[in-house]
Design a protein around this motif. Structure first.
Motif, short mmCIF file in Angstrom:
data_model
loop_
_atom_site.label_atom_id
_atom_site.label_comp_id
_atom_site.label_asym_id
_atom_site.label_seq_id
_atom_site.Cartn_x
_atom_site.Cartn_y
_atom_site.Cartn_z
N VAL A 451 0.84 -1.20 0.00
CA VAL A 451 0.00 0.00 0.00
C VAL A 451 0.87 1.25 0.00
CG1 VAL A 451 -1.76 1.27 1.28
CG2 VAL A 451 -1.85 -1.22 1.18
N GLN A 452 2.01 1.21 0.69
CA GLN A 452 2.92 2.35 0.70
C GLN A 452 3.64 2.51 -0.64
OE1 GLN A 452 5.27 1.20 4.06
NE2 GLN A 452 3.89 2.13 5.57
N GLN A 453 3.76 1.42 -1.39
CA GLN A 453 4.42 1.50 -2.69
C GLN A 453 3.47 1.98 -3.79
OE1 GLN A 453 6.73 -1.99 -3.77
NE2 GLN A 453 7.09 -2.49 -1.62
N VAL A 454 2.24 1.45 -3.80
CA VAL A 454 1.30 1.79 -4.88
C VAL A 454 -0.10 1.91 -4.31
CG1 VAL A 454 0.26 1.06 -7.06
CG2 VAL A 454 2.66 0.56 -6.60
N THR A 455 -0.75 3.05 -4.52
CA THR A 455 -2.16 3.26 -4.19
C THR A 455 -2.77 4.13 -5.27
OG1 THR A 455 -1.93 3.01 -1.80
CG2 THR A 455 -3.74 4.36 -2.55
N PHE A 456 -4.02 3.83 -5.65
CA PHE A 456 -4.65 4.59 -6.73
C PHE A 456 -6.16 4.59 -6.55
CE2 PHE A 456 -6.39 5.42 -10.86
CZ PHE A 456 -5.50 6.29 -11.46
N ASN A 457 -6.73 5.78 -6.40
CA ASN A 457 -8.17 5.99 -6.46
C ASN A 457 -8.42 7.47 -6.69
OD1 ASN A 457 -8.24 7.31 -3.81
ND2 ASN A 457 -8.02 5.24 -2.95
N ARG A 461 -3.22 8.86 -4.65
CA ARG A 461 -2.46 8.18 -5.70
C ARG A 461 -0.97 8.33 -5.44
NH1 ARG A 461 -5.32 10.25 -11.32
NH2 ARG A 461 -7.47 9.98 -10.65
N TRP A 462 -0.26 7.23 -5.55
CA TRP A 462 1.19 7.26 -5.59
C TRP A 462 1.68 5.94 -6.17
CZ3 TRP A 462 -1.25 8.10 -0.75
CH2 TRP A 462 -1.39 6.97 0.06
N ASP A 463 2.86 5.97 -6.74
CA ASP A 463 3.47 4.80 -7.34
C ASP A 463 4.97 5.00 -7.27
OD1 ASP A 463 4.49 2.77 -8.90
OD2 ASP A 463 3.03 2.99 -10.50
N LYS A 464 5.66 4.09 -6.63
CA LYS A 464 7.11 4.24 -6.44
C LYS A 464 7.88 4.17 -7.76
CE LYS A 464 8.33 -0.65 -5.72
NZ LYS A 464 9.37 -0.69 -6.77
N ASN A 465 7.22 3.67 -8.83
CA ASN A 465 7.91 3.48 -10.10
C ASN A 465 7.70 4.61 -11.09
OD1 ASN A 465 8.92 0.84 -9.43
ND2 ASN A 465 6.82 0.10 -9.67
N THR A 466 6.95 5.64 -10.74
CA THR A 466 6.65 6.71 -11.69
C THR A 466 6.58 8.04 -10.99
OG1 THR A 466 5.07 7.48 -13.35
CG2 THR A 466 4.15 6.38 -11.42
N ARG A 473 5.26 10.56 -4.39
CA ARG A 473 5.66 9.29 -4.96
C ARG A 473 5.57 8.22 -3.89
NH1 ARG A 473 11.33 9.98 -7.85
NH2 ARG A 473 10.79 7.86 -8.47
N GLY A 474 5.34 6.98 -4.33
CA GLY A 474 5.33 5.88 -3.37
C GLY A 474 6.70 5.64 -2.79
N ILE A 475 6.75 4.87 -1.74
CA ILE A 475 7.99 4.66 -1.00
C ILE A 475 8.66 3.38 -1.49
CG2 ILE A 475 8.99 4.35 1.28
CD1 ILE A 475 7.70 7.09 0.79
N SER A 476 9.96 3.47 -1.70
CA SER A 476 10.71 2.29 -2.12
C SER A 476 11.87 1.97 -1.18
CB SER A 476 11.26 2.48 -3.55
OG SER A 476 12.09 3.63 -3.60
N ASN A 477 12.21 2.89 -0.27
CA ASN A 477 13.36 2.69 0.61
C ASN A 477 12.95 1.97 1.90
OD1 ASN A 477 15.04 4.14 -1.17
ND2 ASN A 477 14.38 6.08 -0.26
N ASN A 478 13.82 1.16 2.40
CA ASN A 478 13.56 0.44 3.64
C ASN A 478 13.55 1.36 4.86
OD1 ASN A 478 13.57 -1.91 2.14
ND2 ASN A 478 14.82 -3.04 3.61
N MET A 479 12.82 0.93 5.90
CA MET A 479 12.85 1.59 7.19
C MET A 479 13.67 0.73 8.14
SD MET A 479 9.67 2.67 9.72
CE MET A 479 9.18 0.96 10.03
N GLN A 480 14.54 1.36 8.93
CA GLN A 480 15.37 0.63 9.89
C GLN A 480 14.95 1.01 11.32
OE1 GLN A 480 17.23 2.60 7.41
NE2 GLN A 480 16.99 0.83 6.08
N THR A 481 14.84 0.00 12.16
CA THR A 481 14.49 0.23 13.56
C THR A 481 15.48 -0.52 14.45
OG1 THR A 481 12.96 -1.65 13.62
CG2 THR A 481 12.05 0.49 13.01
#
Length: 671
Positions: A451-457, A461-466, A473-481
């Motif tokens: 859902v964080q990478q691609v959502t559309f309605n 709207r966001w897409d990590k690839n465009t 833009r959608g998220i493509s980077n990892n989160m570190q904890t």
């Protein structure tokens, strides 16, 4: 509809069997534990089988009780802990039927049982890899670590019914019976229903806030030589919610709404459906104690939908942040006829489809207190957004190791590591558990959810690839904890103290901003939490309390109340040596903070700066009772309303439950 009718029919047949069993047998008693971990009751005749497997003898008088009906958990089998649990017949927790109070107020919902829920304190993801990301209702569904696998000759039934006030109803039904001494079959049912708290427009006739179903069939089997064991379940979870969006201020402050009432909902006709099927299987072969083979299989299909036919009106009043298209021009985004039929003019529709098959296969064993596990985990998943004509399928491969050492003084230390072979995800966890001290740490790198990478309605709207969507833009980077923690439980006579400290460091934190769009922090966030709990018992009086003090550094993206406190004062009574009673008062307080708001269109909680959730001392009076195998409770919730204030907000725009009277019943049947 037909499927629900079949469930109700099956449920009725099970109740009929239980009632017939009650007429054909009598009495309760305490059995003994046999050497093969099979609960033994007193019988007048033993059933025999030509196969050598003990049969279930219902023709003779069998006397069973809570100590002779045992169950075990998959986690214990997985970790080579041969542990059996007896049925809990103690009193004192029955009145905490609400999931927020069931988890010691560590969660925030929308004021009603079964509504969208999230943790108050930061929690790192439980798994590494690419997860779906719709978790607002996950807490209500059955989970593998909660399934109780029974081994009992007598039929066992656990029936719970709660009417919690303001049309909050909860039904839980559990039935278990052995086919023979090696094979058990069980069924679990859960139903949650509640009505809306807020006032809808005169054009809306639907008063139901939500309806939630869980239906599970599970079984466990082992061979006569105990070399092979199988645990499995099939689960259906179906959550339907008529979303309200919170109160419509209509020019008033939120404090004035508490005083005046007349709480009008923002959304009148919006609805969410979150439905999934899940098949789960664990089996193992024990060749030797030091060398065993095991496998975990999971298959799940899921569909998440949201619809608001009044999208334009609710965009105009400011509930939805952005309208991307000029509406009224017919079909949008997709040529899929099945989808466009659901996308009515001027409406918002969101749909996600998800399927996953996962297996974890490996070896394990133990020798003189040392346990080990090695595994390969593979996930094959598919994700579809039919509005966007977007579909992906992917597989992920993980390697993992788990080491555990028990010492002679009952202390233990363990470490586990899991790593994604084709990415940067990893999980490292180490912990030491002493007699009164626990200390540990965890480090994780987790992929953003689908859902964080691609959502559309229409609204989000966001897409990590465009970069086609200008806003985000959608998220493509990892989160570190990185999490370090320590807790202790020293005893001083009748007093037990529980000090604790937690430190979390989060890098590249993924969140949803005030417009409900996904974002990723560029600065580190640190969370420091110190806790002090204590338990004191003397005679009939007991008290249990917990206090947390929390502070954060870095960008203000994780909002947590600085002060969090729970307390219970209780007295135990015995009436005529038959009726056990525990009565008392439970208190809860959180200091002021800007709690996250809920956006139903994407089933996510997000930042908000419009409403401060003021601190409020919530007080609930309760009385839990037990007579024989029946437990009852009476609860007077929010008893201080009108004395300490006019009420409180459970979440931004959502009023907490007002002063209500609730009643609940639990009936345990063992034959």
């Amino acid at each position: 509809m037909n499927f629900k009718r079949y469930i109700l029919t099956f449920f009725g047949l099970l109740i009929s069997e239980v009632l017939l069993a009650q007429f054909s047998t009598s009495g309760f008693g305490t059995g003994t534990q046999s050497t093969n971990n099979f609960p033994q009751g007193k019988t007048t005749e033993k059933a025999k089988s030509p196969t050598g497997r003990a049969g279930v003898d219902d023709s003779t008088k069998v006397i069973y009780g809570p100590t002779s009906t045992k169950y075990f958990l998959e986690e214990d089998v997985f970790n080579n802990r041969k542990k059996l649990y007896t049925i809990d017949t103690t009193i004192g927790e029955g009145h905490n039927f609400n999931f927020v109070q069931r988890y010691r107020n560590m969660y925030q919902d929308l004021g009603n049982i079964g509504t969208a829920i999230r943790p108050i304190f930061f929690q790192a993801p439980e798994q590494i890899g690419t997860m779906l990301g719709y978790d607002a209702y996950s807490l209500y569904a059955f989970k593998p670590n909660q399934v109780r696998y029974f081994n009992t000759r007598s039929p066992f039934t656990n029936l719970v019914y709660v009417t919690g006030g303001n049309t909050q109803d909860l039904l839980q039904f559990e039935f278990s019976r052995n086919v023979d001494s090696l094979w058990n079959f069980s069924v679990n049912l859960q139903r949650i229903v509640t009505n809306k708290q807020l006032v809808t427009s005169s054009t809306s006739t639907n008063k139901n806030a939500l309806g939630h179903w869980d239906f599970m069939l599970h079984t466990n089997y082992q061979t006569k030589n105990r070399k092979y064991q199988l645990l499995a379940y099939a689960n259906l979870s179906d959550h339907n919610s008529n979303d309200e969006g919170g109160v419509l201020p209509q020019g008033r402050t939120y404090d004035l709404i508490l005083q005046q009432g007349n709480n009008t909902a923002i959304l009148n006709n919006a609805a969410t459906r979150d439905k999934f099927y899940n098949l789960h299987l664990y089996h193992e072969y024990v060749g030797y104690k030091a060398f065993q083979v095991y496998q975990v299989l999971d298959y799940q299909t899921r569909k998440v939908q949201f619809r608001d036919p009044d999208y334009i009106a609710n965009w105009t009043n400011g509930f939805y942040p952005i309208a991307y298209d000029t509406l009224g021009k017919g079909s949008r985004y997709t040529t899929n006829a099945a989808v466009t039929g659901k996308m009515k003019l001027d409406s918002l529709y969101n749909e996600s489809q998800y399927s996953i098959f996962e297996h974890k296969s490996g070896i394990k064993g133990f020798y003189r207190g040392f346990n080990y596990r090695l595994h390969l985990r593979q996930r094959f998943f598919g994700f579809t957004n039919p509005l966007y004509n977007y579909s992906i399928s992917r597989n992920e491969n993980f390697l993992g190791v788990w080491l555990n050492q028990y010492f002679k003084d009952s202390t233990r230390a363990f470490a586990e590591l899991e790593y994604l072979l084709t990415g940067s995800d990893f999980k490292l966890n180490v912990e030491f558990q002493g007699k009164w001290l626990t200390i540990g740490g965890k480090a994780m790198s987790t992929s953003p959810t689908l859902v964080q990478q691609v959502t559309f309605n229409d609204g989000f709207r966001w897409d990590k690839n465009t970069t086609a969507f200008v806003t985000d833009r959608g998220i493509s980077n990892n989160m570190q904890t990185y999490h370090a923690y320590a807790s202790a439980s020293p005893k001083f006579g009748k007093l037990t103290l529980r000090p604790s400290v937690d430190i979390n460091l989060i890098n590249s934190y993924i969140y949803y901003d005030t417009l409900s769009f996904v974002k990723q922090a560029t600065e580190d966030i640190a969370i420091f939490r110190a806790g002090l709990g204590f338990e004191f018992r003397k005679g009939a009086f007991s008290t249990i309390s917990q206090l947390y003090l929390t502070t954060t550094t870095g960008p203000d993206l994780i909002r947590i109340p600085k002060i969090f406190a729970n307390s219970r004062l209780a007295f135990d009574l015995l009436y005529k040596k038959k009726l056990f009673i525990q009565t008392g008062l439970e208190l809860h307080y959180k200091s002021n903070y800007y709690a996250d708001a809920y956006m139903p269109a994407i089933q996510q909680f997000h930042l908000q700066d419009k409403q401060m959730i003021n601190g409020y001392l919530q007080a609930d009076a309760f009385a839990d009772m037990r007579i024989n195998r029946v437990r009852l409770f009476f609860k007077f919730a929010n008893v201080a309303q009108g004395i300490l204030g006019n009420g409180y907000y459970a979440a931004p725009g959502f009023l907490g439950m007002g002063r209500t009277f609730g009643f609940g019943l639990q009936w345990l049947l063992f034959d």
